[in-house]
Design a protein around this motif. Structure first.
Motif, PDB file in Angstrom:
ATOM      1  N   VAL A  51       0.838  -1.211   0.000  1.00 51.55           N
ATOM      2  CA  VAL A  51       0.000   0.000   0.000  1.00 51.55           C
ATOM      3  C   VAL A  51       0.871   1.258   0.000  1.00 51.55           C
ATOM      4  CG1 VAL A  51      -1.997  -1.079   1.064  1.00 51.55           C
ATOM      5  CG2 VAL A  51      -0.228  -0.094   2.527  1.00 51.55           C
ATOM      6  N   MET A  52       2.118   1.107  -0.442  1.00 54.70           N
ATOM      7  CA  MET A  52       3.018   2.249  -0.580  1.00 54.70           C
ATOM      8  C   MET A  52       3.473   2.336  -2.029  1.00 54.70           C
ATOM      9  SD  MET A  52       5.336   2.290   2.851  1.00 54.70           S
ATOM     10  CE  MET A  52       4.582   2.425   4.478  1.00 54.70           C
ATOM     11  N   ASP A  53       3.519   3.557  -2.534  1.00 52.33           N
ATOM     12  CA  ASP A  53       3.813   3.762  -3.943  1.00 52.33           C
ATOM     13  C   ASP A  53       5.309   3.765  -4.239  1.00 52.33           C
ATOM     14  OD1 ASP A  53       3.024   4.421  -6.681  1.00 52.33           O
ATOM     15  OD2 ASP A  53       3.928   6.373  -6.265  1.00 52.33           O
ATOM     16  N   ASN A  54       6.148   4.144  -3.270  1.00 57.85           N
ATOM     17  CA  ASN A  54       7.595   4.165  -3.489  1.00 57.85           C
ATOM     18  C   ASN A  54       8.321   3.746  -2.226  1.00 57.85           C
ATOM     19  OD1 ASN A  54       8.248   6.578  -1.801  1.00 57.85           O
ATOM     20  ND2 ASN A  54       6.979   7.630  -3.310  1.00 57.85           N
ATOM     21  N   THR A  55       9.625   3.590  -2.362  1.00 58.33           N
ATOM     22  CA  THR A  55      10.429   3.094  -1.233  1.00 58.33           C
ATOM     23  C   THR A  55      11.411   4.152  -0.732  1.00 58.33           C
ATOM     24  OG1 THR A  55      12.008   2.150  -2.810  1.00 58.33           O
ATOM     25  CG2 THR A  55      10.269   0.694  -2.005  1.00 58.33           C
ATOM     26  N   GLU A  56      11.178   5.422  -1.058  1.00 60.03           N
ATOM     27  CA  GLU A  56      12.096   6.472  -0.610  1.00 60.03           C
ATOM     28  C   GLU A  56      12.150   6.566   0.908  1.00 60.03           C
ATOM     29  OE1 GLU A  56      11.149  10.150  -2.481  1.00 60.03           O
ATOM     30  OE2 GLU A  56      11.318   9.350  -4.508  1.00 60.03           O
ATOM     31  N   ILE A  57      11.027   6.254   1.555  1.00 60.15           N
ATOM     32  CA  ILE A  57      10.968   6.323   3.016  1.00 60.15           C
ATOM     33  C   ILE A  57      11.931   5.319   3.654  1.00 60.15           C
ATOM     34  CG2 ILE A  57       9.090   4.647   3.201  1.00 60.15           C
ATOM     35  CD1 ILE A  57       9.468   7.811   5.323  1.00 60.15           C
ATOM     36  N   HIS A  58      12.349   4.291   2.886  1.00 58.41           N
ATOM     37  CA  HIS A  58      13.274   3.278   3.410  1.00 58.41           C
ATOM     38  C   HIS A  58      14.669   3.841   3.638  1.00 58.41           C
ATOM     39  CE1 HIS A  58      10.883  -0.541   3.006  1.00 58.41           C
ATOM     40  NE2 HIS A  58      10.145   0.288   2.284  1.00 58.41           N
ATOM     41  N   ALA A  59      14.902   5.076   3.180  1.00 61.33           N
ATOM     42  CA  ALA A  59      16.200   5.712   3.429  1.00 61.33           C
ATOM     43  C   ALA A  59      16.472   5.844   4.923  1.00 61.33           C
ATOM     44  CB  ALA A  59      16.249   7.091   2.767  1.00 61.33           C
ATOM     45  N   VAL A  60      15.415   6.040   5.716  1.00 60.29           N
ATOM     46  CA  VAL A  60      15.585   6.204   7.171  1.00 60.29           C
ATOM     47  C   VAL A  60      16.082   4.908   7.817  1.00 60.29           C
ATOM     48  CG1 VAL A  60      14.446   6.766   9.356  1.00 60.29           C
ATOM     49  CG2 VAL A  60      13.901   8.078   7.297  1.00 60.29           C
ATOM     50  N   PRO A  61      15.365   3.769   7.668  1.00 59.35           N
ATOM     51  CA  PRO A  61      15.886   2.539   8.302  1.00 59.35           C
ATOM     52  C   PRO A  61      17.209   2.064   7.705  1.00 59.35           C
ATOM     53  CG  PRO A  61      13.997   2.041   6.903  1.00 59.35           C
ATOM     54  CD  PRO A  61      14.057   3.530   7.027  1.00 59.35           C
ATOM     55  N   ASN A  62      17.396   2.261   6.387  1.00 56.80           N
ATOM     56  CA  ASN A  62      18.664   1.840   5.766  1.00 56.80           C
ATOM     57  C   ASN A  62      19.841   2.598   6.375  1.00 56.80           C
ATOM     58  OD1 ASN A  62      17.252   0.127   4.111  1.00 56.80           O
ATOM     59  ND2 ASN A  62      17.297   1.466   2.329  1.00 56.80           N
ATOM     60  N   THR A  63      19.661   3.910   6.549  1.00 65.85           N
ATOM     61  CA  THR A  63      20.728   4.726   7.139  1.00 65.85           C
ATOM     62  C   THR A  63      20.951   4.338   8.595  1.00 65.85           C
ATOM     63  OG1 THR A  63      20.033   6.535   5.689  1.00 65.85           O
ATOM     64  CG2 THR A  63      21.546   7.090   7.467  1.00 65.85           C
ATOM     65  N   LEU A  64      19.882   4.057   9.313  1.00 63.05           N
ATOM     66  CA  LEU A  64      20.013   3.641  10.715  1.00 63.05           C
ATOM     67  C   LEU A  64      20.841   2.364  10.831  1.00 63.05           C
ATOM     68  CD1 LEU A  64      16.472   4.252  12.267  1.00 63.05           C
ATOM     69  CD2 LEU A  64      18.600   5.363  12.922  1.00 63.05           C
ATOM     70  N   MET A  65      20.595   1.416   9.949  1.00 61.79           N
ATOM     71  CA  MET A  65      21.341   0.151  10.012  1.00 61.79           C
ATOM     72  C   MET A  65      22.822   0.365   9.688  1.00 61.79           C
ATOM     73  SD  MET A  65      18.712  -2.744   8.534  1.00 61.79           S
ATOM     74  CE  MET A  65      18.239  -1.890   7.038  1.00 61.79           C
ATOM     75  N   ILE A  66      23.094   1.209   8.685  1.00 57.50           N
ATOM     76  CA  ILE A  66      24.491   1.496   8.322  1.00 57.50           C
ATOM     77  C   ILE A  66      25.205   2.199   9.468  1.00 57.50           C
ATOM     78  CG2 ILE A  66      25.948   2.866   6.782  1.00 57.50           C
ATOM     79  CD1 ILE A  66      23.809   2.375   4.598  1.00 57.50           C
ATOM     80  N   VAL A  67      24.541   3.217  10.029  1.00 54.92           N
ATOM     81  CA  VAL A  67      25.138   3.975  11.127  1.00 54.92           C
ATOM     82  C   VAL A  67      25.341   3.089  12.356  1.00 54.92           C
ATOM     83  CG1 VAL A  67      24.656   5.810  12.793  1.00 54.92           C
ATOM     84  CG2 VAL A  67      24.334   6.236  10.363  1.00 54.92           C
ATOM     85  N   GLY A  68      24.373   2.215  12.620  1.00 54.16           N
ATOM     86  CA  GLY A  68      24.497   1.315  13.770  1.00 54.16           C
ATOM     87  C   GLY A  68      25.689   0.395  13.657  1.00 54.16           C
TER      88      GLY A  68
END
Length: 345
Positions: A51-68
């Motif tokens: 029910v989401m049109d794009n995955t740009e919002i995934h930038a937040v969790p992706n960055t969190l995992m990299i930073v972690g």
């Protein structure tokens, strides 16, 4: 001009090294927590990917995992340096390692801060993604026999029941689409024929909603069709009576849910950012205080520690200038190469 200079007697240096060792391991655990929060948010977003049109919002969790993950490494080495700071003879071996270490540490610490900002700033992007995604989800609700859309009905029904919502903006969104497949319509019925003929696109539209919009808390049996027809139901006034279906739209419900998650995660990561910054500031003081001990016979002398050997502007220029020179040389080299390739007339 030396920035934020402090004096460090031997006892104070030892206490700083011991305290920083403990703080670095706390920051390591905080880094693991950051990675876990990123994984959790990523999982929650993937659960509603249909029910989401794009995955740009995934930038937040992706960055969190990299930073972690980066934080685990940064703080592990910080802890090792603190241990070696207790022995003045072992600390100098870190000298060549420290410059790239500071570059990497500052980059990922600032990236952590940017993640906090993104977690608060992505509301508009999230809302737009859900608006289009839910609109398509409702439109394809009836396509249970179409490959790739077989589970769309199940997804929307579970979503509406779990979040106690109905439609995209509100329940009236269901009035604008044909959400019942033709295979379940009796085209010999006059009512069905009239509804299909009355629509320009030949769709079966009516003022009804799926069962998943029904509110089980309502004392009245669920009214899910002919919602705007007062005469179709006994003792019913749709304009004044509170309907026994969910009134709130699913877009609002999901935006509130995800923004609540990201705001909470943002606050947690901001706290972790402060801990990480404390580690780096303390480590810088320890490094500069220990460098003054190198080569001294008496390692218990009082030394001075500081954050920057020069002012902020001078320090920035010291690191930026070599990069600019490097880029300028590359540009000149490219122009020379192009001039050499140009044929003589």
């Amino acid at each position: 001009m030396v920035l934020m200079k402090m004096k460090f007697p031997f006892e104070k240096r030892m206490k700083l090294a011991q305290g920083l060792w403990l703080l670095s391991w706390m920051a390591t655990l905080a880094g693991a927590l950051t990675f876990t929060l990123g994984c959790f948010l990523k999982t929650e977003l993937r659960r509603r990917a249909e029910v989401m049109d794009n995955t740009e919002i995934h930038a937040v969790p992706n960055t969190l995992m990299i930073v972690g993950l980066a934080s685990l490494g940064i703080n592990y080495f910080a802890g090792r340096m603190c241990q070696d700071a207790l022995d003045a003879g072992r600390f100098p071996r870190w000298k060549t390692f420290l410059q790239p270490y500071w570059g990497v540490s500052l980059f990922f610490t600032l990236l952590m801060l940017s993640t906090v900002i993104m977690s608060y700033a992505m509301k508009g992007n999230l809302e737009w993604s859900l608006k289009i995604g839910l609109k398509n989800g409702i439109r394809f609700y009836k396509d249970t026999d179409t490959p790739g859309r077989c589970f769309q009905k199940q997804t929307i029904d579970r979503l509406q029941m779990e979040f106690q919502c109905c439609g995209n903006t509100d329940f009236k969104d269901w009035f604008e689409v044909q959400w019942i497949s033709n295979r379940y319509l009796d085209f010999s019925s006059k009512e069905v024929k009239d509804r299909v003929k009355s629509n320009v696109d030949g769709r079966y539209l009516f003022d009804g909603v799926p069962f998943s919009c029904c509110n089980p808390s309502s004392p009245r049996p669920c009214i899910q069709d002919r919602l705007t027809n007062n005469s179709a139901h006994y003792n019913y006034e749709h304009q004044t009576e509170e309907l026994n279906i969910y009134i709130r739209g699913c877009r609002e419900a999901l935006v509130n849910y995800y923004m609540g998650l990201m705001n909470t995660i943002g606050a947690a990561v901001l706290s972790i950012f402060l801990v990480q910054s404390s580690v780096l500031v303390s480590l810088r003081y320890l490094q500069t205080a220990m460098e003054a001990v190198a080569g001294q016979e008496n390692t218990e002398i009082e030394t001075e520690g500081y954050l920057l050997e020069k002012g902020v502007k001078e320090t920035i220029m010291e690191y930026v200038t070599p990069v600019l020179v490097f880029l300028q040389l590359n540009q000149v080299g490219s122009e020379d190469a192009e001039a050499g390739e140009t044929p003589a007339k």
